[in-house]
Motif scaffolding. Structure first.
Motif, short mmCIF file in Angstrom:
data_model
loop_
_atom_site.label_atom_id
_atom_site.label_comp_id
_atom_site.label_asym_id
_atom_site.label_seq_id
_atom_site.Cartn_x
_atom_site.Cartn_y
_atom_site.Cartn_z
N GLU A 186 0.82 -1.22 0.00
CA GLU A 186 0.00 0.00 0.00
C GLU A 186 0.86 1.28 0.00
OE1 GLU A 186 -3.46 2.24 2.68
OE2 GLU A 186 -3.00 0.12 3.00
N PRO A 187 1.81 1.43 0.93
CA PRO A 187 2.64 2.65 0.87
C PRO A 187 3.51 2.70 -0.38
CG PRO A 187 3.43 1.15 2.57
CD PRO A 187 2.11 0.63 2.13
N LEU A 188 3.87 1.54 -0.95
CA LEU A 188 4.65 1.54 -2.19
C LEU A 188 3.83 2.10 -3.34
CD1 LEU A 188 7.46 0.74 -3.22
CD2 LEU A 188 6.50 -1.49 -3.87
N VAL A 213 11.48 19.48 -3.10
CA VAL A 213 11.90 18.97 -1.79
C VAL A 213 10.68 18.59 -0.95
CG1 VAL A 213 13.03 19.57 0.39
CG2 VAL A 213 14.08 20.21 -1.79
N LEU A 214 9.64 19.43 -0.97
CA LEU A 214 8.43 19.16 -0.20
C LEU A 214 7.77 17.86 -0.65
CD1 LEU A 214 6.31 20.02 1.86
CD2 LEU A 214 5.19 21.35 0.05
N VAL A 215 7.60 17.70 -1.96
CA VAL A 215 7.02 16.46 -2.49
C VAL A 215 7.96 15.29 -2.23
CG1 VAL A 215 6.15 15.30 -4.56
CG2 VAL A 215 5.75 17.75 -4.25
N GLY A 216 9.26 15.57 -2.25
CA GLY A 216 10.25 14.53 -1.97
C GLY A 216 10.15 14.00 -0.56
N VAL A 217 9.84 14.88 0.39
CA VAL A 217 9.66 14.44 1.79
C VAL A 217 8.49 13.46 1.88
CG1 VAL A 217 9.01 15.20 4.10
CG2 VAL A 217 10.70 16.49 2.79
N ILE A 218 7.43 13.75 1.16
CA ILE A 218 6.27 12.85 1.13
C ILE A 218 6.66 11.52 0.50
CG2 ILE A 218 3.92 12.53 0.26
CD1 ILE A 218 3.64 15.60 0.25
N LEU A 219 7.42 11.58 -0.58
CA LEU A 219 7.88 10.35 -1.23
C LEU A 219 8.76 9.55 -0.28
CD1 LEU A 219 8.19 8.60 -3.79
CD2 LEU A 219 10.14 10.03 -4.43
N TRP A 220 9.66 10.22 0.42
CA TRP A 220 10.54 9.54 1.39
C TRP A 220 9.71 8.82 2.46
CZ3 TRP A 220 11.12 9.56 6.61
CH2 TRP A 220 12.28 8.97 7.12
N THR A 221 8.66 9.49 2.94
CA THR A 221 7.82 8.91 3.99
C THR A 221 7.17 7.62 3.52
OG1 THR A 221 7.36 11.12 4.90
CG2 THR A 221 5.86 9.33 5.52
N PHE A 222 6.58 7.65 2.34
CA PHE A 222 5.92 6.45 1.83
C PHE A 222 6.92 5.33 1.52
CE2 PHE A 222 2.29 9.33 0.30
CZ PHE A 222 1.50 9.00 1.39
N MET A 223 8.08 5.69 0.99
CA MET A 223 9.08 4.67 0.69
C MET A 223 9.61 4.04 1.97
SD MET A 223 11.15 6.03 -2.66
CE MET A 223 11.82 4.40 -2.93
N HIS A 224 9.80 4.87 2.99
CA HIS A 224 10.24 4.34 4.28
C HIS A 224 9.20 3.37 4.84
CE1 HIS A 224 11.93 4.16 8.32
NE2 HIS A 224 10.73 4.45 8.79
N GLN A 225 7.94 3.74 4.74
CA GLN A 225 6.86 2.88 5.24
C GLN A 225 6.74 1.59 4.42
OE1 GLN A 225 3.48 5.50 5.07
NE2 GLN A 225 3.97 6.50 7.03
#
Length: 415
Positions: A186-188, A213-225
């Protein structure tokens, strides 16, 4: 602002482009001193402190050491991704023919160290760390090479740069495919949607780096999850930053320029300080540990032999001129054996067992230091004498890498 000359000296003796490497050495040495002092407990407790970032009840909680490894290093990979994209679009890797030799060299310089590591560590159950000696630290390698000043031919310096750039690309791919934990679908999928937004921003030539960078932070969060290393998000965001906007300005160049000091003088020293500390009390028992031998000999032997041999064979097969003599190539290939930051990063991903931290760091330290010394000794003997500032040699326009500039020098362009 033009490129910073490699002959510019800081404090009268240190080339300016060597400062990032020197800072890494100093930071690593400080970590060693702290870990072997009464402050060791404070050092470890600080890194083990749980830190929550995000809204109350919905934030991400990790140890400070993990935030440094997964968060700060995402910024590092964003910067590396910008460099990779620039080199692929307009640097020495943009010409397939000119890029083939360093690509071959980098491939050999990753494969042989990995085989050496597996040979020593694999039979003991530590083969998962095979990629530890396969990485090259760009900042360190170019910083060490800069100590020789203008004795280094531009073609040879650019060859090392190209090898290191391809090496970093390989390290990014390795992290994505071999050091990713269990995937959560799901997060992927959400990360895929965010990536699609970034691609649309690229196609629309959106200029704002802050928005990326802002959208990248969201991407980082989902990838981490999702279980994928969040550092990969940095590379993906960098790939979406446009080279040119609608006004023919270069957001990519500007982002690279803006992030350079933060990465070289902030992110990398902090990572080094958090990961370089080795408790020397009883460390002698790790000198013959399979991980220590695999990492150290992989860097000392695997890197120079792999790079020099595959480059030599490739040049013969393609009937192409090498950017230097064979001894010069061997010296540069030794310097490419400086793994340090990247090797420590992969080691931290490969081994979760704290007992393997010391042999990993000893191997990386020893291999990097010996590689640097060997490279400097060889090159000091085989390179021509320094060119005086009043009689600069005419560049050889036929050299395939002659126009390349060091990746950490300022390359601002008038837009």
């Amino acid at each position: 602002m033009g490129a910073v000359s490699s002959d510019t000296k800081i404090l009268g003796f240190l080339p300016q482009e060597a400062i990032p490497g020197a800072l890494l050495v100093a930071t690593a040495a400080l970590a060693m001193i702290v870990v072997n002092s009464p402050l060791a407990d404070v050092y470890h407790r600080t890194l083990d402190t749980m830190v929550t970032i995000g809204p109350t009840g919905g934030g991400i909680e990790m140890k400070l050491s993990y935030w440094i490894k997964n968060g700060l290093m995402a910024i590092f990979f964003f910067f590396v991704g910008l460099e990779l994209k620039r080199e692929l679009l307009e640097g020495q890797l943009s010409n397939p023919t000119a890029a083939l030799l360093p690509i071959l060299g980098a491939a050999g310089g990753m494969a042989l160290p990995a085989l050496i590591f597996v040979f020593f560590a694999g039979p003991h159950g530590y083969g998962h760390g095979w990629a530890i000696p396969a990485a090259t630290d760009i900042a360190f390698a170019l910083g060490v090479l800069s100590l020789l000043g203008n004795r280094v031919p531009p073609a040879l310096k650019a060859f090392l740069l190209a090898v290191a750039v391809v090496d970093d690309l390989g390290a990014i791919i390795i992290v994505a495919f071999f050091y990713t934990e269990t995937l959560h679908l799901e997060p992927l999928i959400k990360a895929g949607v965010v990536l699609a937004i970034l691609i649309a921003m690229n196609r629309g030539k959106v200029r704002s780096i802050g928005l990326y960078v802002l959208v990248g932070v969201i991407l980082w969060t989902f990838m981490h999850q999702s279980g994928v290393s969040g550092t990969i998000a940095g590379v993906l965001v960098a790939a979406c930053v446009p080279m040119r906007d609608r006004h023919d300005k270069s957001p990519l160049h500007e982002a690279e320029h803006d992030f350079r000091p933060w990465v070289l003088y902030g992110v990398m020293p902090v990572f080094a300080f958090a990961n370089a500390g080795v408790d020397l009390n009883g460390a002698e028992r790790y000198l013959t540990h399979p991980v220590t031998l695999g990492a150290g000999l992989g860097l000392i032997l695997g890197k120079p032999i792999g790079i020099a041999l595959t480059s030599f064979i490739g040049a013969k097969v393609m009937k192409a001129a090498m950017p230097g003599t064979l001894p010069q190539m061997l010296g540069v290939a030794c310097i490419a054996g400086i793994g340090f930051t990247m090797s420590l990063f992969i080691g931290a991903l490969a081994f979760k067992d704290p007992s393997l931290a010391t042999p990993t760091r000893l191997g990386v330290y020893g291999g990097s230091v010996v590689s640097a010394l060997l490279g400097l000794i060889i090159l000091a003997r085989v390179l021509p004498k320094a060119v005086t500032s009043t009689s600069q040699a005419e560049p050889d326009e036929t050299a395939p890498f002659i126009k390349a500039e060091p990746v950490f020098e300022a390359r601002d362009r008038a837009d």
